[in-house]
Design a protein around this motif. Structure first.
Motif, short mmCIF file in Angstrom:
data_model
loop_
_atom_site.label_atom_id
_atom_site.label_comp_id
_atom_site.label_asym_id
_atom_site.label_seq_id
_atom_site.Cartn_x
_atom_site.Cartn_y
_atom_site.Cartn_z
N THR A 227 -69.12 40.14 -3.37
CA THR A 227 -68.75 38.94 -3.20
C THR A 227 -68.08 38.48 -4.65
O THR A 227 -68.16 38.46 -5.59
CB THR A 227 -70.54 37.78 -2.85
OG1 THR A 227 -70.35 38.27 -2.06
CG2 THR A 227 -69.95 36.32 -3.52
N GLY A 228 -66.78 38.21 -3.88
CA GLY A 228 -65.97 37.71 -4.88
C GLY A 228 -64.93 38.95 -6.13
O GLY A 228 -64.09 38.31 -6.93
N THR A 229 -65.53 39.69 -5.41
CA THR A 229 -64.54 40.93 -6.56
C THR A 229 -63.63 41.35 -5.41
O THR A 229 -62.47 42.34 -5.90
CB THR A 229 -65.41 41.99 -6.72
OG1 THR A 229 -65.83 42.66 -5.95
CG2 THR A 229 -66.68 41.32 -7.60
N TYR A 230 -63.29 41.18 -4.29
CA TYR A 230 -61.83 42.18 -3.66
C TYR A 230 -60.75 40.87 -3.67
O TYR A 230 -60.84 40.18 -3.62
CB TYR A 230 -62.46 41.74 -2.47
CG TYR A 230 -61.67 42.45 -1.03
CD1 TYR A 230 -61.49 44.26 -2.03
CD2 TYR A 230 -60.77 41.99 -0.01
CE1 TYR A 230 -60.32 44.81 -0.59
CE2 TYR A 230 -60.25 42.68 0.24
CZ TYR A 230 -59.36 43.21 0.57
OH TYR A 230 -58.68 44.03 1.19
N ILE A 231 -59.85 41.72 -3.59
CA ILE A 231 -58.24 40.90 -4.08
C ILE A 231 -57.52 41.57 -2.80
O ILE A 231 -57.81 43.17 -2.43
CB ILE A 231 -57.42 41.62 -5.27
CG1 ILE A 231 -58.37 41.17 -6.29
CG2 ILE A 231 -56.75 41.21 -5.95
CD1 ILE A 231 -57.74 41.76 -7.55
N ASN A 232 -57.33 41.29 -1.82
CA ASN A 232 -55.95 41.97 -0.58
C ASN A 232 -55.37 42.57 -1.52
O ASN A 232 -54.54 42.60 -1.95
CB ASN A 232 -55.93 40.64 -0.41
CG ASN A 232 -56.79 39.51 0.41
OD1 ASN A 232 -57.74 39.63 1.30
ND2 ASN A 232 -56.41 38.09 1.14
N VAL A 233 -55.34 43.34 0.28
CA VAL A 233 -54.26 44.34 -0.16
C VAL A 233 -52.68 44.13 0.36
O VAL A 233 -53.49 42.75 1.34
CB VAL A 233 -54.49 45.53 0.74
CG1 VAL A 233 -53.47 46.72 1.27
CG2 VAL A 233 -55.52 47.11 0.51
N THR A 234 -51.71 44.17 -0.53
CA THR A 234 -49.95 43.13 0.10
C THR A 234 -48.99 44.16 0.09
O THR A 234 -48.11 43.65 0.33
CB THR A 234 -50.38 42.42 -1.35
OG1 THR A 234 -50.10 43.07 -2.18
CG2 THR A 234 -51.83 41.06 -1.71
N GLU A 235 -49.31 45.39 -0.09
CA GLU A 235 -48.78 46.37 0.53
C GLU A 235 -48.02 45.89 1.65
O GLU A 235 -48.15 45.91 2.88
CB GLU A 235 -49.17 47.80 0.92
CG GLU A 235 -48.06 48.95 0.64
CD GLU A 235 -46.78 49.11 -0.52
OE1 GLU A 235 -45.83 49.02 -0.47
OE2 GLU A 235 -47.56 49.00 -1.43
N THR A 236 -46.33 46.06 1.30
CA THR A 236 -45.74 45.92 2.46
C THR A 236 -44.49 47.09 2.75
O THR A 236 -44.01 46.52 3.93
CB THR A 236 -44.31 44.22 2.37
OG1 THR A 236 -44.06 44.97 1.12
CG2 THR A 236 -45.81 43.11 1.76
N ASN A 237 -44.70 48.43 1.59
CA ASN A 237 -44.07 49.20 2.59
C ASN A 237 -44.90 50.06 3.57
O ASN A 237 -46.43 50.17 4.04
CB ASN A 237 -43.91 50.11 1.41
CG ASN A 237 -43.65 51.44 2.08
OD1 ASN A 237 -43.08 52.19 2.38
ND2 ASN A 237 -42.20 51.57 1.92
#
Length: 313
Positions: A227-237
Motif C-alpha cells: 500500500t502506498g508504494t505503487y507508481i502507475n505505469v505511464t509508458e505510451t510507446n
C-alpha cells in the motif's frame, strides 16, 4: 469439453498460426462409442471446435455460479479471451475479456494476504471463475523444485508477489513456489480474473489502445504492491508497453498452464522468441524456438489402440 480440447491442443498440436492451420491437430472425439476410431483433425478444425463450443456455452451457462467447480458464462467468456489470444485474434480476445469483466472483475488486494501462511492464496478465492488443477506430479510440489532465479529477481522489492508466491529455502538464492490459486500443492490451471485483465491489456496494446492497456495493467498491479508504494505505469510507446505487459504476464501467472502456451505463440514473433536453457547435473539442455519438442509425442499406448499420425520429435 472445450476447456479440455484447448489444453490438449497446447500439448499435442503445433501452435495456431496461418502457416500451421492444415497441420495435424487433435482427434476430436464427441461420442462415447469406443468402436469409432477418429483420425486427427487439422489445427484449423481443432480450434474451430473449441471456439464454437465455448461461444455456445457462453449463451447457455448462468452468468455466475456459487460453486467454483461449476462453469459459468463469465468463465466461458474469459476462456474464449485466452483461446483467441493464443490464436492471435486480438479483437475477439479483447471483446470476450471485456464481456467477462463486466460480470466478474474482482481482484485480490495482496495486502490482505498473510505472507507467513503455508498457502497465502485461498482455494476458491474471489479471482477464480472456474476452478481446475493440473495433473499432480512429484516435481511440482518437491522442495527441490526451484523457481527460475531470473524470474524471481524481476519482481520489485515492494511487489507483494515476491512474498505471496515464493518462499526462500535454506539454500541461498533458491525459492520454491507457494502462490498457486488451488490453495494446495497442486497447481491451478483454471480461469481467473487476473489472467483476464492481463490478457485484455495485451490485446489493447496490440490493437493500439494504449490508454485502455494502461488502465488494465495499472488496475491489476495496484493490487499487487504494498500500500502506498505503487507508481502507475505511464509508458505510451506501443511496443515498449507491450513488452512491459508481457513481462508482467509472466510475473502474474507463474506455474500455470499459460506459460507454455505463451512461449509457443510468442516464438512465432521474432521480437519475442526465447531459447530456453537449463543446466542439470552438468548437462546443458536447450529448447529452441519453434522446436518440434514444443509438441509432445502421443503415448505409444494411444497409437497402439488407435493408429494415428505421430508427432515428429
Amino acid at each position: 469439453r472445450a476447456y479440455t480440447f484447448y489444453h490438449l491442443a497446447q500439448v499435442y498440436a503445433k501452435p495456431y498460426s496461418l502457416d500451421n492451420l492444415d497441420l495435424p491437430g487433435l482427434t476430436i472425439r464427441t461420442t462415447s462409442d469406443v468402436n469409432i476410431l477418429p483420425q486427427r483433425s487439422t489445427i484449423r478444425d481443432t480450434y474451430a471446435r473449441v471456439t464454437t463450443a465455448l461461444e455456445e456455452a457462453a449463451t447457455l451457462l448462468p452468468a455466475t455460479s456459487t460453486v467454483k467447480t461449476i462453469p459459468n458464462a463469465a468463465a466461458a467468456q474469459a476462456l474464449l479471451a485466452t483461446v483467441y489470444l493464443s490464436m492471435n485474434e486480438y479483437t475477439k480476445a479483447e471483446s470476450f475479456a471485456t464481456q467477462s469483466l463486466v460480470t466478474a472483475a474482482t481482484l485480490i488486494d495482496y495486502n490482505t494476504l498473510s505472507t507467513t501462511a503455508a498457502r497465502p492464496i485461498a482455494r476458491f478465492n474471489n479471482e477464480v471463475l472456474f476452478h481446475a488443477t493440473n495433473t499432480a506430479y512429484g516435481f511440482q510440489s518437491s522442495t527441490l523444485t526451484y523457481i527460475d532465479t531470473t524470474l524471481y529477481a524481476s519482481y520489485a522489492i515492494n511487489d507483494l508477489r515476491r512474498a505471496v508466491c515464493y518462499r526462500a529455502t535454506t539454500t541461498p538464492n533458491r525459492y520454491t513456489f507457494i502462490g498457486t490459486y488451488s490453495g494446495a500443492s497442486t497447481l491451478f490451471s483454471g480461469v481467473s480474473t487476473n489472467e483476464t485483465y492481463i490478457t485484455r491489456a495485451e490485446c489493447r496494446a496490440r490493437l493500439g489502445n494504449v490508454s485502455g492497456a494502461l488502465e488494465d495493467l495499472n488496475a491489476l498491479l495496484a493490487k499487487r504492491y504494498r500500500t502506498g508504494t505503487y507508481i502507475n505505469v505511464t509508458e505510451t510507446n506501443q511496443q515498449r508497453l507491450l513488452e512491459i505487459i508481457l513481462q508482467e504476464r509472466r510475473k502474474e501467472l507463474p506455474m500455470r498452464a499459460s506459460r507454455w502456451t505463451d512461449l509457443r505463440r510468442l516464438n512465432l514473433e521474432p521480437a519475442f522468441r526465447v531459447t530456453l536453457t537449463r543446466k542439470v547435473q552438468g548437462q546443458v539442455y536447450t529448447l529452441l524456438p519453434n522446436s518440434d519438442r514444443y509438441v509432445f509425442a502421443f503415448p505409444q499406448q494411444e497409437i497402439l489402440y488407435n493408429p494415428i499420425e505421430q508427432n515428429p520429435r
